[in-house]
Scaffold this motif. Structure first.
Motif, PDB file in Angstrom:
ATOM      1  N   ALA A  70       4.203   3.372  18.046  1.00 56.45           N
ATOM      2  CA  ALA A  70       5.361   3.057  17.205  1.00 56.45           C
ATOM      3  C   ALA A  70       5.648   4.201  16.236  1.00 56.45           C
ATOM      4  CB  ALA A  70       5.119   1.758  16.441  1.00 56.45           C
ATOM      5  N   MET A  71       4.622   4.682  15.546  1.00 57.82           N
ATOM      6  CA  MET A  71       4.813   5.741  14.555  1.00 57.82           C
ATOM      7  C   MET A  71       5.192   7.072  15.204  1.00 57.82           C
ATOM      8  SD  MET A  71       4.533   4.660  11.458  1.00 57.82           S
ATOM      9  CE  MET A  71       3.976   5.960  10.357  1.00 57.82           C
ATOM     10  N   ALA A  72       4.845   7.239  16.474  1.00 59.35           N
ATOM     11  CA  ALA A  72       5.217   8.465  17.188  1.00 59.35           C
ATOM     12  C   ALA A  72       6.621   8.388  17.758  1.00 59.35           C
ATOM     13  CB  ALA A  72       4.216   8.740  18.309  1.00 59.35           C
ATOM     14  N   GLY A  73       7.263   7.242  17.618  1.00 54.65           N
ATOM     15  CA  GLY A  73       8.625   7.092  18.117  1.00 54.65           C
ATOM     16  C   GLY A  73       8.709   6.957  19.616  1.00 54.65           C
ATOM     17  N   LEU A  74       7.684   6.342  20.231  1.00 52.33           N
ATOM     18  CA  LEU A  74       7.638   6.202  21.687  1.00 52.33           C
ATOM     19  C   LEU A  74       8.011   4.784  22.113  1.00 52.33           C
ATOM     20  CD1 LEU A  74       4.253   8.043  22.330  1.00 52.33           C
ATOM     21  CD2 LEU A  74       6.558   9.021  22.250  1.00 52.33           C
ATOM     22  N   GLN A  75       8.649   4.675  23.265  1.00 47.21           N
ATOM     23  CA  GLN A  75       8.998   3.365  23.816  1.00 47.21           C
ATOM     24  C   GLN A  75       7.812   2.851  24.646  1.00 47.21           C
ATOM     25  OE1 GLN A  75      11.926   1.643  22.981  1.00 47.21           O
ATOM     26  NE2 GLN A  75      11.853   3.326  21.513  1.00 47.21           N
ATOM     27  N   MET A  76       6.720   2.651  23.959  1.00 46.28           N
ATOM     28  CA  MET A  76       5.481   2.199  24.580  1.00 46.28           C
ATOM     29  C   MET A  76       4.806   1.166  23.703  1.00 46.28           C
ATOM     30  SD  MET A  76       3.715   5.805  25.672  1.00 46.28           S
ATOM     31  CE  MET A  76       4.381   6.889  26.932  1.00 46.28           C
ATOM     32  N   GLY A  77       4.189   0.186  24.352  1.00 46.66           N
ATOM     33  CA  GLY A  77       3.349  -0.741  23.628  1.00 46.66           C
ATOM     34  C   GLY A  77       1.931  -0.203  23.536  1.00 46.66           C
ATOM     35  N   GLY A  78       1.023  -1.050  23.037  1.00 44.30           N
ATOM     36  CA  GLY A  78      -0.343  -0.612  22.823  1.00 44.30           C
ATOM     37  C   GLY A  78      -1.353  -1.358  23.660  1.00 44.30           C
ATOM     38  N   GLY A  79      -2.203  -0.612  24.327  1.00 45.64           N
ATOM     39  CA  GLY A  79      -3.300  -1.193  25.095  1.00 45.64           C
ATOM     40  C   GLY A  79      -4.465  -0.227  25.137  1.00 45.64           C
ATOM     41  N   LYS A  80      -5.581  -0.680  25.648  1.00 42.61           N
ATOM     42  CA  LYS A  80      -6.763   0.172  25.780  1.00 42.61           C
ATOM     43  C   LYS A  80      -7.703  -0.482  26.775  1.00 42.61           C
ATOM     44  CE  LYS A  80      -8.348   3.985  23.682  1.00 42.61           C
ATOM     45  NZ  LYS A  80      -7.564   5.144  23.246  1.00 42.61           N
ATOM     46  N   SER A  81      -8.583   0.303  27.338  1.00 40.33           N
ATOM     47  CA  SER A  81      -9.603  -0.247  28.224  1.00 40.33           C
ATOM     48  C   SER A  81     -10.925   0.438  27.937  1.00 40.33           C
ATOM     49  CB  SER A  81      -9.209  -0.071  29.690  1.00 40.33           C
ATOM     50  OG  SER A  81      -8.918   1.271  29.991  1.00 40.33           O
ATOM     51  N   VAL A  82     -12.014  -0.297  28.153  1.00 38.85           N
ATOM     52  CA  VAL A  82     -13.347   0.281  27.999  1.00 38.85           C
ATOM     53  C   VAL A  82     -14.169  -0.070  29.233  1.00 38.85           C
ATOM     54  CG1 VAL A  82     -13.295   0.202  25.482  1.00 38.85           C
ATOM     55  CG2 VAL A  82     -14.267  -1.720  26.739  1.00 38.85           C
ATOM     56  N   ILE A  83     -14.920   0.900  29.693  1.00 39.26           N
ATOM     57  CA  ILE A  83     -15.882   0.687  30.768  1.00 39.26           C
ATOM     58  C   ILE A  83     -17.275   0.750  30.154  1.00 39.26           C
ATOM     59  CG2 ILE A  83     -16.877   1.643  32.893  1.00 39.26           C
ATOM     60  CD1 ILE A  83     -14.109   2.677  33.626  1.00 39.26           C
ATOM     61  N   ILE A  84     -18.062  -0.275  30.383  1.00 34.43           N
ATOM     62  CA  ILE A  84     -19.393  -0.359  29.792  1.00 34.43           C
ATOM     63  C   ILE A  84     -20.375   0.360  30.715  1.00 34.43           C
ATOM     64  CG2 ILE A  84     -21.180  -1.926  28.916  1.00 34.43           C
ATOM     65  CD1 ILE A  84     -18.916  -4.058  28.668  1.00 34.43           C
ATOM     66  N   ALA A  85     -20.631   1.633  30.411  1.00 34.57           N
ATOM     67  CA  ALA A  85     -21.524   2.460  31.229  1.00 34.57           C
ATOM     68  C   ALA A  85     -21.818   3.744  30.473  1.00 34.57           C
ATOM     69  CB  ALA A  85     -20.895   2.777  32.586  1.00 34.57           C
ATOM     70  N   LEU A 277      -7.649  12.086  -0.148  1.00 30.32           N
ATOM     71  CA  LEU A 277      -6.456  11.817   0.658  1.00 30.32           C
ATOM     72  C   LEU A 277      -6.873  11.534   2.097  1.00 30.32           C
ATOM     73  CD1 LEU A 277      -3.352  11.738   0.956  1.00 30.32           C
ATOM     74  CD2 LEU A 277      -3.444  14.193   1.455  1.00 30.32           C
ATOM     75  N   TYR A 278      -6.460  10.395   2.620  1.00 31.76           N
ATOM     76  CA  TYR A 278      -6.801   9.984   3.982  1.00 31.76           C
ATOM     77  C   TYR A 278      -5.560  10.027   4.866  1.00 31.76           C
ATOM     78  CZ  TYR A 278      -7.782   6.778   7.870  1.00 31.76           C
ATOM     79  OH  TYR A 278      -7.894   6.211   9.108  1.00 31.76           O
ATOM     80  N   ALA A 279      -5.663  10.756   5.980  1.00 30.26           N
ATOM     81  CA  ALA A 279      -4.582  10.789   6.970  1.00 30.26           C
ATOM     82  C   ALA A 279      -4.829   9.674   7.976  1.00 30.26           C
ATOM     83  CB  ALA A 279      -4.546  12.139   7.674  1.00 30.26           C
ATOM     84  N   PRO A 280      -4.007   8.611   7.988  1.00 27.66           N
ATOM     85  CA  PRO A 280      -4.243   7.496   8.911  1.00 27.66           C
ATOM     86  C   PRO A 280      -4.448   7.988  10.344  1.00 27.66           C
ATOM     87  CG  PRO A 280      -2.513   6.934   7.373  1.00 27.66           C
ATOM     88  CD  PRO A 280      -2.817   8.387   7.158  1.00 27.66           C
ATOM     89  N   ASP A 281      -5.530   7.521  10.958  1.00 23.72           N
ATOM     90  CA  ASP A 281      -5.954   8.102  12.236  1.00 23.72           C
ATOM     91  C   ASP A 281      -4.910   7.986  13.334  1.00 23.72           C
ATOM     92  OD1 ASP A 281      -6.299   5.315  12.770  1.00 23.72           O
ATOM     93  OD2 ASP A 281      -8.443   5.459  12.320  1.00 23.72           O
ATOM     94  N   TYR A 282      -4.249   6.827  13.439  1.00 24.78           N
ATOM     95  CA  TYR A 282      -3.320   6.656  14.559  1.00 24.78           C
ATOM     96  C   TYR A 282      -2.026   7.444  14.382  1.00 24.78           C
ATOM     97  CZ  TYR A 282      -1.232   3.007  11.553  1.00 24.78           C
ATOM     98  OH  TYR A 282      -0.666   2.322  10.506  1.00 24.78           O
ATOM     99  N   VAL A 283      -1.809   7.972  13.181  1.00 24.75           N
ATOM    100  CA  VAL A 283      -0.657   8.850  12.970  1.00 24.75           C
ATOM    101  C   VAL A 283      -1.023  10.287  13.324  1.00 24.75           C
ATOM    102  CG1 VAL A 283       1.075   9.670  11.326  1.00 24.75           C
ATOM    103  CG2 VAL A 283       0.184   7.334  11.134  1.00 24.75           C
ATOM    104  N   VAL A 331       0.492   1.886   3.825  1.00 23.60           N
ATOM    105  CA  VAL A 331       1.868   2.369   4.005  1.00 23.60           C
ATOM    106  C   VAL A 331       2.164   2.597   5.483  1.00 23.60           C
ATOM    107  CG1 VAL A 331       3.415   4.323   3.588  1.00 23.60           C
ATOM    108  CG2 VAL A 331       2.069   3.367   1.707  1.00 23.60           C
ATOM    109  N   ALA A 332       1.250   3.253   6.190  1.00 19.05           N
ATOM    110  CA  ALA A 332       1.467   3.524   7.613  1.00 19.05           C
ATOM    111  C   ALA A 332       1.546   2.217   8.407  1.00 19.05           C
ATOM    112  CB  ALA A 332       0.344   4.403   8.158  1.00 19.05           C
ATOM    113  N   ASP A 333       0.677   1.253   8.089  1.00 20.48           N
ATOM    114  CA  ASP A 333       0.714  -0.048   8.775  1.00 20.48           C
ATOM    115  C   ASP A 333       2.064  -0.727   8.589  1.00 20.48           C
ATOM    116  OD1 ASP A 333      -1.887   0.321   9.580  1.00 20.48           O
ATOM    117  OD2 ASP A 333      -2.752  -1.198   8.248  1.00 20.48           O
TER     118      ASP A 333
END
Length: 343
Positions: A70-85, A277-283, A331-333
């Protein structure tokens, strides 16, 4: 295993537990939000201590991707996957990622996978033999790591400008925690502009490389927090900003490419109280997914231009946070939620 009342569950749309007996695959795919488009996010392979640790990670990471896109201005939703290995000892990666690709394909395009910690574009290409719902492929947008590093570098410069009033990192001391794919490219940018590097990593080969190429000083993992530096750049796994580490920090700025850097939201407030000063990670770390967004009609110049906007986005976050006496994370949230909800 509790999901709906899990501490990191945030109205996620879908959480899929994946197991393939033949390959040994154990994975979790989390789709957080698809209001802006299908969910995009990397596939992480890690030797989690428990299934609940893996679930917590994928829930937090997928939410972060929603806000990042969203903050990057992309027409994408959010997901993730993890492989336990264990990524260092996975026996048959081809079978593993083929099985993973079949599970991704079963979601019908609601989630697109890309590389992440512990995986490579080659792994995702293997998954791509079973599904078209993958991104960051070799021969297209390719490895997103250099673009994540570029965005992080520009984000550090934005933070340095805001906090220190400087236009360059030349002469600054910067502690980089994690010098793998993204961390290495970040160190190169910082070195080329004249920064002094203090680094740590759990892999000696990675440390030797940045020491030899960039003159970086190597310290033990637990010593990275207390270094007398201008910037602390967390570029490994998350939750490194916590009750134990924050009191040790001597840095004036925290800005790095790791996801979920704050162990809990309260740690953003603790940084603010200490004048850090903290730069929000996802930004700051959105450069990789921005590059992936150009996959179908790839243009590296256009990608670089859009990645460069991270500097201005972060500057805006910093200015609003100062004006309203709020944490940069809050603020970023708020800005991200407004974009997601179309406000």
């Amino acid at each position: 295993m509790a999901v709906f009342n899990h501490i990191s569950f945030d109205e996620h749309e879908q959480v899929v537990f994946c197991h393939d007996k033949e390959s040994g695959l154990k994975a979790i795919i989390a789709i957080h939000n698809t209001h802006l488009g299908p969910a995009f996010g990397g596939c992480r392979m890690w030797n989690y201590h428990s299934d609940d640790e893996a679930l917590n990670d994928v829930l937090r990471l997928s939410k972060g991707m929603t806000y990042k896109n969203a903050m990057a201005g992309l027409q994408m939703g959010g997901g993730k996957s993890v492989i336990i290995a264990d990524p260092q000892n996975a026996t048959d990666r081809t079978a593993l990622f083929k099985a993973f690709g079949r599970f991704v394909n079963s979601l019908g395009g609601r989630y697109y996978a890309a590389e992440d910690v512990g995986t490579t574009p080659a792994d995702i290409s293997v998954a791509g033999t079973e599904t078209s719902f993958v991104a960051g492929l070799e021969g297209k947008s390719g490895d997103p790591s250099p673009y994540t590093a570029l965005g992080t570098f520009l984000g550090i410069k934005a933070a340095v400008k805001h906090k220190l009033g400087l236009d360059s990192v030349e002469g600054l001391r910067i502690a980089v925690q994690g010098v793998g794919h993204v961390g290495y490219y970040l160190c190169r940018h910082l070195h080329q502009e004249g920064a002094q590097l203090i680094v740590t990593d759990i892999h000696q080969q990675s440390l030797t490389r940045v020491a030899e190429e960039f003159g970086a000083q190597i310290v033990a993992p637990q010593e990275i927090y207390c270094q007398a530096v201008d910037v602390y750049a967390p570029c490994a796994l998350g939750a490194t900003l916590n009750d134990t580490t924050i009191p040790q920090l001597q840095a004036k700025i925290v800005a790095g490419c790791a996801n979920n850097q704050l162990a809990q939201p309260i740690h953003g407030e603790q940084l603010k109280q200490r004048g850090i000063l903290y730069a929000p990670d996802y930004v700051i770390n959105a450069g990789g997914i921005i590059n992936v967004s150009f996959e179908n009609h790839y243009d590296s110049e256009q990608s670089t231009v859009k990645v460069s906007q991270i500097y201005h986005t972060l500057s805006q976050v910093f200015q609003v946070a100062d004006a309203q006496n709020r944490t940069t994370g809050d603020v970023a949230d708020e800005m991200a939620r407004a974009i997601i909800n179309g406000k």
